[in-house]
Enzyme design. Structure first.
Site, PDB file in Angstrom:
ATOM      1  N   GLY A  60       0.829  -1.201   0.000  1.00  0.00           N
ATOM      2  CA  GLY A  60       0.000   0.000   0.000  1.00  0.00           C
ATOM      3  C   GLY A  60       0.867   1.256   0.000  1.00  0.00           C
ATOM      4  CB  SER A  61       0.109   4.687   1.101  1.00  0.00           C
ATOM      5  OG  SER A  61      -0.988   4.870   0.226  1.00  0.00           O
ATOM      6  CB  THR A  62       4.261   1.474   3.666  1.00  0.00           C
ATOM      7  OG1 THR A  62       4.143   0.240   2.948  1.00  0.00           O
ATOM      8  CG2 THR A  62       3.229   1.515   4.783  1.00  0.00           C
ATOM      9  CG  PHE A  63       6.266   0.773  -2.819  1.00  0.00           C
ATOM     10  CD1 PHE A  63       7.228  -0.199  -2.598  1.00  0.00           C
ATOM     11  CD2 PHE A  63       6.284   1.446  -4.032  1.00  0.00           C
ATOM     12  CE1 PHE A  63       8.184  -0.498  -3.565  1.00  0.00           C
ATOM     13  CE2 PHE A  63       7.226   1.152  -5.005  1.00  0.00           C
ATOM     14  CZ  PHE A  63       8.190   0.178  -4.774  1.00  0.00           C
ATOM     15  CE  LYS A  64       0.488   6.745  -1.958  1.00  0.00           C
ATOM     16  NZ  LYS A  64      -0.708   7.391  -1.370  1.00  0.00           N
TER      17      LYS A  64
END
Length: 497
Positions: free
Chosen positions: A228-232
């Site tokens: 999810g957005s942790t990969f941002k």
């Protein structure tokens, strides 16, 4: 000696030497200690399918596994054919770390397998202890291993998960020492280590049939998670590396973003708006807006994102010494998939340990330390035999980029989606993530990764929290609402030492 006898003598000698060379190769040269990964077969000694290895251990007083000065695995003499019963005193919250030593299945898992040569006393470092036992006539005993796990942090993580399907991994960012590794739900290793074969088989069958998959170590193996957005964090690191932008750069943040070559549009989570449609990168990161990061990923291109992921350790094999399933950033066939990968969806898959390492790397100024579980090995008299020396695994970003990411992660907790991870008197930095499962039942997979400490310049803990989606998570659940409070509880326990 006639000619035939001479030839036969030479033949027998050659055959004897060949057999000796073969035995030496199998027993001596082919004994590396650990598997490279769970999908690869190890050597004869380390392969858990080799029942002879287990049978040879039955009469051995295996060494202890120790956490925080307390014994969590021990051996007890018993009056049966096996001589010693393995006892797991740490409860279910340690079972995925310790594994089990089973006479019923003639197998071992976890640290019981990874540290078997120490625990059974065969390790070369324990040679002096074996020689002493032979000279004095004493019994042969195994060595012990002392773990890096902090029992207070482990307990806090276990309690905060409260039986929900998920995982918590915590690290010391400056050394790589694993402070907590919890996978939930878990199992009672004592049931599988029972000398009552029928009872052990029944317990194992029940665990295998459980849909919650309690035998799977979600922290480092099992089914990988979309980040999810942790990969941002990685998407932004790639953009900073390319010189495309800075935290103050204003970017377009539409409510939806057309995905090239498809009839689909990328939306912000729950269809929310991102500011007024034009925001700074810092705002987009703190509020975890999807559309700016989807566009950022397309502008970077798939090759740049793949290279960034590899720089942080995606695709690399790790042993801690438990084998860790490599996290995956696969090649994406089209631009639309790249946009989705940039926000941690598509086919990107990770372990919680990998995402804890991402947070730890930012906290440690761009240096990623090699994670490890064993602090020291001890001889049967508990004298120190060896101590693990921390080492740098890789340096994916420079100190300036790490400082920029740390500042943005601090802002995300102070005034963004990660506010639920705040702890009074503690500097907390982090990033939330909410990953769609594609299921019609229940809510998404929820994440929080970050780092914290009472001294902002020297964080004492980095961690990753993930909870499986589905029926255990409400439809409107997010990383902030579900995973953030768990992170706060673990951080609070870590700084309250």
């Amino acid at each position: 000696m006639n000619r035939q006898i001479h030839q036969m003598t030479v033949l027998v000698l050659v055959m004897f030497l060949a057999l000796a060379a073969s035995i030496t190769s199998v027993q001596g040269l082919s004994r590396p200690a650990l598997w490279e990964s769970s999908s690869e077969q190890g050597t004869l000694v380390t392969d858990p399918r080799n029942s002879r290895t287990i049978f040879a251990q039955y009469g051995t007083d295996r060494g202890q596994i120790i956490v925080g000065g307390n014994v969590i695995v021990d051996s007890q003499p018993v009056d049966d054919a096996y001589a010693y019963q393995r006892l797991y005193l740490g409860g279910q919250m340690y079972s995925h770390v310790t594994g089990y030593f089973s006479t019923a299945f003639a197998s071992m898992t976890g640290l019981e397998q990874a540290e078997n040569s120490v625990l059974n006393g065969d390790d070369p470092s324990l040679l002096s202890s074996r020689l002493s036992a032979l000279v004095t006539g004493g019994s042969l005993s195994g060595g012990s291993v002392e773990l890096t796990i902090n029992p207070q942090i482990q307990q806090a993580a276990w309690d905060a998960l409260d039986g929900r399907r998920g995982s918590v991994v915590a690290l010391d960012p400056s050394t790589g020492a694993i402070l907590a590794m919890v996978s939930s739900p878990s199992y009672d290793a004592n049931l599988l280590a029972s000398h009552d074969a029928d009872a052990a088989v029944a317990a194992y069958s029940q665990l295998q049939a459980d849909e919650a998959n309690p035998l799977s170590n979600r922290a480092i193996a099992g089914d990988l998670y979309p980040p999810g957005s942790t990969f941002k964090i990685l998407t932004l690191a790639a953009a900073l590396r390319a010189g495309m932008l800075s935290p103050e750069t204003e970017v377009a943040a539409p409510n939806s973003l057309a995905l090239p070559g498809t009839s689909h549009e990328l939306m912000n989570y729950a269809g929310e708006s991102c500011g007024n449609g034009t925001v700074t990168v810092a705002y987009a990161f703190a509020e975890s807006c999807n559309t700016p990061f989807g566009q950022m990923a397309m502008d970077l291109g798939d090759a740049a994102l793949a290279q960034e992921a590899a720089a942080w350790g995606f695709g690399a094999r790790m042993n801690v010494p438990l084998a860790v399933t490599p996290s995956v950033y696969p090649a994406n066939d089209d631009t639309a998939q790249t946009a989705m990968a940039g926000i941690g969806q598509s086919s990107v898959r990770v372990t919680p340990l990998m995402m804890a390492l991402v947070a730890a790397t930012v906290a440690n100024g761009g240096e990623q330390m090699s994670p490890f579980l064993v602090a020291r090995t001890l001889d049967p008299d508990l004298n120190v035999v060896s101590t693990t020396t921390p080492s740098v695994a890789r340096t994916p970003v420079n100190t300036q980029t790490a400082a920029t990411l740390a500042s943005l992660m601090t802002q995300a907790v102070a005034e963004g989606t990660g506010s639920s991870a705040q702890v009074p008197g503690v500097s907390v930095a982090g990033k939330t993530g909410t990953a769609e499962t594609g299921s019609d039942v229940g809510g998404p997979i929820t994440w929080f990764i970050g780092f914290a400490g009472t001294d902002p310049q020297h964080p004492s803990i980095a961690l990753a929290v993930v909870l499986d989606g589905g029926e255990q998570t409400a439809d409107g659940g997010t990383g902030g609402s579900v995973a953030g409070p768990i992170a706060a509880a673990v951080i609070d326990a870590a700084v309250d030492q």
